[in-house]
Write a protein that holds these residues in place. Structure first.
Motif, mmCIF file in Angstrom:
data_model
loop_
_atom_site.group_PDB
_atom_site.id
_atom_site.type_symbol
_atom_site.label_atom_id
_atom_site.label_comp_id
_atom_site.label_asym_id
_atom_site.label_seq_id
_atom_site.Cartn_x
_atom_site.Cartn_y
_atom_site.Cartn_z
ATOM 1 N N PRO A 176 -69.514 -38.948 -16.828
ATOM 2 C CA PRO A 176 -68.104 -38.646 -16.750
ATOM 3 C C PRO A 176 -67.333 -39.784 -17.446
ATOM 4 O O PRO A 176 -66.100 -39.433 -17.864
ATOM 5 C CB PRO A 176 -67.974 -38.781 -15.153
ATOM 6 C CG PRO A 176 -69.349 -38.647 -14.557
ATOM 7 C CD PRO A 176 -70.052 -39.009 -15.489
ATOM 8 N N LYS A 177 -67.769 -40.986 -17.376
ATOM 9 C CA LYS A 177 -66.825 -42.199 -18.056
ATOM 10 C C LYS A 177 -67.024 -42.196 -19.505
ATOM 11 O O LYS A 177 -66.175 -42.686 -20.181
ATOM 12 C CB LYS A 177 -67.259 -43.527 -17.524
ATOM 13 C CG LYS A 177 -67.079 -43.603 -16.086
ATOM 14 C CD LYS A 177 -67.327 -45.103 -15.697
ATOM 15 C CE LYS A 177 -68.776 -45.534 -15.623
ATOM 16 N NZ LYS A 177 -69.596 -44.767 -14.851
ATOM 17 N N GLY A 178 -67.936 -41.482 -20.106
ATOM 18 C CA GLY A 178 -68.200 -41.537 -21.617
ATOM 19 C C GLY A 178 -68.707 -42.860 -21.712
ATOM 20 O O GLY A 178 -68.994 -43.340 -22.963
ATOM 21 N N TYR A 179 -69.515 -43.500 -20.690
ATOM 22 C CA TYR A 179 -70.365 -44.679 -21.109
ATOM 23 C C TYR A 179 -71.034 -44.558 -19.635
ATOM 24 O O TYR A 179 -70.505 -44.308 -18.598
ATOM 25 C CB TYR A 179 -69.426 -45.924 -21.574
ATOM 26 C CG TYR A 179 -68.430 -46.500 -20.281
ATOM 27 C CD1 TYR A 179 -68.900 -47.140 -19.278
ATOM 28 C CD2 TYR A 179 -67.226 -46.248 -20.530
ATOM 29 C CE1 TYR A 179 -67.900 -47.565 -18.359
ATOM 30 C CE2 TYR A 179 -66.272 -46.488 -19.752
ATOM 31 C CZ TYR A 179 -66.462 -47.377 -18.483
ATOM 32 O OH TYR A 179 -65.581 -47.613 -17.522
ATOM 33 N N PHE A 190 -70.934 -39.753 -25.677
ATOM 34 C CA PHE A 190 -70.156 -38.586 -25.018
ATOM 35 C C PHE A 190 -71.231 -37.498 -24.434
ATOM 36 O O PHE A 190 -72.139 -37.277 -25.223
ATOM 37 C CB PHE A 190 -69.154 -38.007 -26.004
ATOM 38 C CG PHE A 190 -67.988 -38.649 -26.123
ATOM 39 C CD1 PHE A 190 -66.974 -38.735 -25.258
ATOM 40 C CD2 PHE A 190 -67.856 -39.567 -27.404
ATOM 41 C CE1 PHE A 190 -65.864 -39.381 -25.629
ATOM 42 C CE2 PHE A 190 -66.673 -40.360 -27.570
ATOM 43 C CZ PHE A 190 -65.747 -40.411 -26.692
#
Lengths: 484, 484
Positions: free
Chosen positions: B88-91, B83
């Motif tokens: 933005p995607k968290g990955y 995070f």
């Protein structure tokens, strides 16, 4: 008109017996009247729907209409639709208005000219088999309002069963089209993975998710599926295949059809009366000229455990984007970044979603990955191989869709494992990426029973044909719930 | 210090020179207003999916072929989960177990002159991944700003083996790599804009010890000077720690250019568990032999090959050949100069390009691509030196005139400014006579055995000839007359 098939509606619109605005209004009024009881829709926007209906009427008048132009349908609230609140059944997205259309929505609106009546309720992020995990409250089964409609496409199922919409879209990750279709007396189809674009469909488990139609009959499903499929360059897992007309082969006779009956689907674990209805349906198929053969899916008992590793693993990552930073819910009070994440996600997600995120994070974590995630992937391969072997002996596989009829609201909510077992017959199909259907095949205690049809890869046309011929010979699918 | 051996491995992030991002169609141009180059995919809106940019893959193939590596016929994109608001995607989509490029090596020239030596650094791998956005912690009064323009920019992460044994070797490696990625057109090499940045893994061990010491990783070094300073500081710090009886703890550190020191960012204990797993939204990347052959066909002659050719065909020293292949532009200019002046003049061509032209460009801060003196003009000048039309000294004048646009060619300048060398021995002889007659004191000194007086007389003759007399002839005639 309320009970008309898509074909009848298409003809009525073409003959100008009714306009799309009139037809849409008919259903919008019905939603207004009955939705407070059923809670099938989470968003209805009469103005937007009528705008689409007027555009459809213009296309009909101009002679540029397609076969479904002007027909109203319900959209599962998992599909992003421009200008529509798109919640995925979650508090996390309760305020999210999508700035873009999912490919499926674009195809239905811009190409086919269908009219969306609204967005249907669903289990939060499609995680559930009863529609009880929705932030917007449970959906009631039109056949018995004390019972669940199934899930996760429970809102779509209830909407079509109660004739709040002639047909609906659903998505199926482990049975989320087929199980609610079975519990609400609908015909539902989950296509082969990759046939329908996933772009704009909020991801639960990317390698399993697939959208499909839910309607009153196989013929309606075929018509709706025609508008949904096709290669999409925005989805890397979308398959580039020639487009087919799924209505073309509906009437083919079933003489010589070989039905595979997996012995694992006909053993313990299924309600006896449900099983009796399924066996009766198979007997009906034999009358239609089909033969049966026992097949085996020896690894099918591993499908639920494998699924509950793979699906949460993917979900734990897919749902990371819901962090409160850019859109959606953000906790009101936090002292720092860490707290913003923690509180936003603790408050924004419901219990089942959090459970699956934790399972997923666990199975992917260092030291556990091989034992859980990789092992589950190996099982997935074995399960797919089982189907490949079975389809050497038969054309289509049949069995129950769900081990029981619709259960009571709250009955399984406290016991996740019992809930997970509702999908015991459907999950293997997603793991293998095969097409599957549920077709109404009888009633037990006034509640519908679904027959599951599983086809080989890209056999959607054949499944629809097999379902359609059965529906020509039976009337289970024509029975309607009586709504108080 | 002398009993310690330094071990350095370098990870480099090279931003690939594609027009659009690695998984979306948004532009990668640098310097746009914040968040104006972030589309739905870059913002990680619900439902969006990544689609791999083939141009980024071609960059990776080019690199693999250029370093003699294996380009993997099948590689896999994986999700690296963590995070952060600028992710933005968290990955991050990256490659883990199966990278696109495996192995290969780079040959470096380390040092100059007598101490110069050649070194081969092996590469471990290179993989494709997306960049994150930028967090802006200033200017927002207690809040942080996020700019997602950079999110999704394609990167090639290039990982070396721990083959370097000094900061000089590390810098030589980084410079060679920097030159190579620009040479093959996959990266603009702009270090200020972050297009090429290095992380250095540094450890020390007693000389003769086989196993490596514990390493610390210095992150995000975006200039060669910082790379050297950071390593030098870190090495000394580690030696001091060990000599004072403390153990090195594996950690990630940052270099502060203002203090010239490295400081701890996080220890290994704080390291994230990134929960890598294959990205289910992307199919494995398959690179066919045809695709590879096509990319191979489009590759320019590589600097290593060119270097060898310059030595074998043109008789240049390894050092000169290396300097002339520092970039495509320099090599191109040199080759165009040789094309005009002939292979026989390759050595003077090399000297002019590397010394005179380079110094002049450097003085004005110009790139060779913007040189006011073209390769054709320089070749013309070199030809006039070779055929004795002008001396080396006069040539510098002509070069300056060409630089200032005082003529279209060396011949024109020589002609217009009357710089043609005097080779008529009669004319030179009369000049010599005049000088001898006018400088009896020098003549007397020379005859008294003072060699210096001879040089003064040569100078006088050249002055009288306005520099144009052939120096060799002047020498010979002076000697004759003084002896006579």
């Amino acid at each position: 008109m309320i009970n008309a098939s898509l074909k009848q509606l298409s003809q009525a619109l073409a003959a100008r017996q009714i306009s799309s605005v009139e037809l849409s209004t008919l259903f919008l009024d019905r939603i207004e009247r009955l939705n407070p009881t059923l809670n099938a829709f989470v968003t209805v926007d009469r103005e937007k729907s009528l705008l689409m209906a007027r555009a459809a009427d213009a296309r009909i008048a101009a002679g540029t209409a397609g076969p479904l132009t002007g027909i109203p349908i319900a959209q599962k609230d998992i599909f992003c639709a421009e200008g529509w609140t798109t919640t995925c059944g979650s508090k996390m997205l309760a305020n999210f208005v999508s700035p873009y259309d999912a490919t499926v929505i674009h195809k239905m609106h811009a190409e086919a000219g269908l009219v969306s009546l609204g967005k249907t309720n669903m289990d939060e992020f499609a995680m559930g088999s009863s529609n009880e995990t929705s932030f917007f409250g449970p959906v009631r089964n039109p056949w018995d309002s004390s019972r669940v409609p199934g899930g996760s496409s429970g809102g779509s199922a209830a909407a079509v069963a109660a004739r709040l919409a002639p047909a609906a879209t659903g998505t199926d990750t482990g049975g989320s089209i087929r199980q609610p279709a079975a519990l609400c007396n609908l015909t539902g189809l989950k296509p082969t993975y990759g046939v329908v674009s996933r772009y704009g469909m909020i991801a639960f488990a990317s390698s399993l998710d697939q959208a499909g139609p839910m309607a009153a009959s196989a013929e309606d499903c075929a018509l709706l599926l025609n508008t949904m499929v096709g290669f999409d360059e925005r989805d890397s897992t979308s398959l580039d295949r020639p487009v087919e007309d799924y209505t073309a082969g509906l009437d083919k006779p079933l003489n010589g059809l070989r039905i595979g009956l997996p012995k694992e689907f006909f053993g313990e674990g299924c309600d006896a009366e449900v099983m009796a209805a399924v066996r009766a349906a198979i007997a009906e198929y034999e009358k239609l000229g089909a033969t049966t053969v026992e097949v085996s899916l020896p690894n099918s008992h591993l499908s639920v455990p494998a699924y509950y590793v793979i699906a949460p693993a993917e979900a734990s990552s897919n749902l990371s984007r819901f962090d409160g930073a850019r859109y959606g819910y953000r906790a009101p009070d936090y002292a720092n970044l860490e707290q913003m994440y923690e509180k936003t996600r603790a408050q924004g997600f419901g219990a089942e979603v959090k459970r699956r995120i934790m399972i997923g994070a666990y199975v992917l974590s260092h030291g556990y990955y091989d034992a859980y995630y990789l092992q589950a992937q190996r099982i997935r391969r074995l399960i797919a191989d089982d189907f490949v072997a079975a389809f050497k002996q038969c054309d289509v596989i049949m069995g129950p869709t769900s081990p029981s009829t619709a259960f009571k609201l709250g009955e399984k909510a406290a016991d996740p494992v019992q809930m997970y077992l509702s999908d015991i017959y459907t999950i293997a199909v997603n793991l293998a990426g095969l097409p599957g259907m549920s077709v109404p095949c009888g009633f037990v205690g006034g509640l519908p029973v679904g027959l599951q049809l599983i086809g080989n890869y890209f056999a959607e046309g054949q499944l629809l044909n097999v379902a359609h011929r059965y529906q020509q010979a039976t009337d289970w699918h024509q029975r309607r719930a009586v709504i108080a | 210090m002398n009993q310690w051996e330094v071990v350095i491995g370098i990870e480099t992030h090279a931003q690939l020179a594609t027009v659009s991002k690695i998984f979306s169609g948004a532009s990668t141009a640098f310097g746009a207003a914040p968040n104006t180059q972030a589309c739905a995919v870059d913002l990680a809106l619900p439902g969006v999916l990544p689609v791999l940019n083939k141009k980024a893959v071609e960059c990776a193939i080019r690199f693999g072929l250029a370093i003699g590596a294996e380009v993997a016929p099948k590689s896999v994109f994986a999700r690296k989960n963590y995070f952060y608001p600028d992710l933005p995607k968290g990955y991050q989509i990256s490659q883990m177990d199966l990278p696109v490029v495996v192995g290969g090596n780079i040959t470096l020239q380390v040092g100059q002159g007598d101490k110069a030596y050649e070194k081969v650094v092996r590469l471990t791998r290179a993989h494709l991944e997306e960049d994150a956005g930028k967090s802006l912690h200033e200017d927002f009064q207690g809040k942080s700003g996020i700019d997602l323009n950079r999110a999704g920019t394609p990167l090639l992460e290039i990982v070396s083996e721990p083959d370097m044994r000094s900061s000089d070797e590390a810098v030589a490696y980084a410079k060679s790599l920097h030159a190579l990625v620009q040479w093959i057109g996959i990266c603009d090499g702009n270090m200020q804009e972050g297009s090429f940045r290095c992380d250095a893994n540094v450890s020390v061990r007693p000389k003769g010890q086989a196993e490596f010491g514990t390493r610390r990783e210095i992150k995000n070094l975006n200039s060669f000077r910082f790379l050297k300073e950071a390593i030098d500081f870190e090495v000394q710090w580690q030696i001091n720690e060990i000599e004072e009886g403390r153990r090195i703890v594996q950690a990630t550190v940052l270099f502060d250019p203002d203090t010239g020191e490295t400081r701890m960012m996080r220890s290994k204990e704080d390291a994230h568990d990134y929960r890598y797993f294959p990205d289910p939204d992307l199919l494995p990347l398959v690179i066919s032999s045809e695709w590879m052959a096509r990319v191979q066909g489009e590759l320019p002659e590589l600097p290593g090959q060119m270097r060898e050719r310059f030595v074998s065909e043109l008789g240049l020293s390894a050092y000169d050949a290396s300097a002339l292949t520092a970039s495509q532009e320099i090599a191109g200019f040199f080759q165009a100069t040789v094309a005009g002046a002939g292979k026989a003049n390759a050595k003077p061509c090399a000297n002019w390009v590397m010394v005179d032209l380079a110094a002049r460009l450097n003085k004005e801060g110009k790139d060779i691509a913007d040189s006011p003196v073209s390769a054709t003009q320089l070749a013309g000048l070199i030809l006039r030196i070779a055929d004795n039309t002008i001396s080396n000294n006069i040539a510098k004048k002509v070069f300056e005139a060409l630089w200032n646009g005082e003529g279209a060619s060396a011949d024109e300048v020589i002609d217009k400014q009357g710089l043609k060398q005097i080779t008529d021995s009669g004319a030179i002889a009369s000049l010599v006579d005049e000088v001898l007659a006018a400088n009896p004191a020098n003549v007397a000194e020379f005859k008294a055995g003072k060699e210096k007086a001879f040089n003064a007389l040569v100078g006088q003759v050249m002055k009288a000839a306005k520099g144009k007399a052939n120096p060799q002839q002047v020498n010979d005639l002076l000697k004759q007359k003084l002896a006579g």
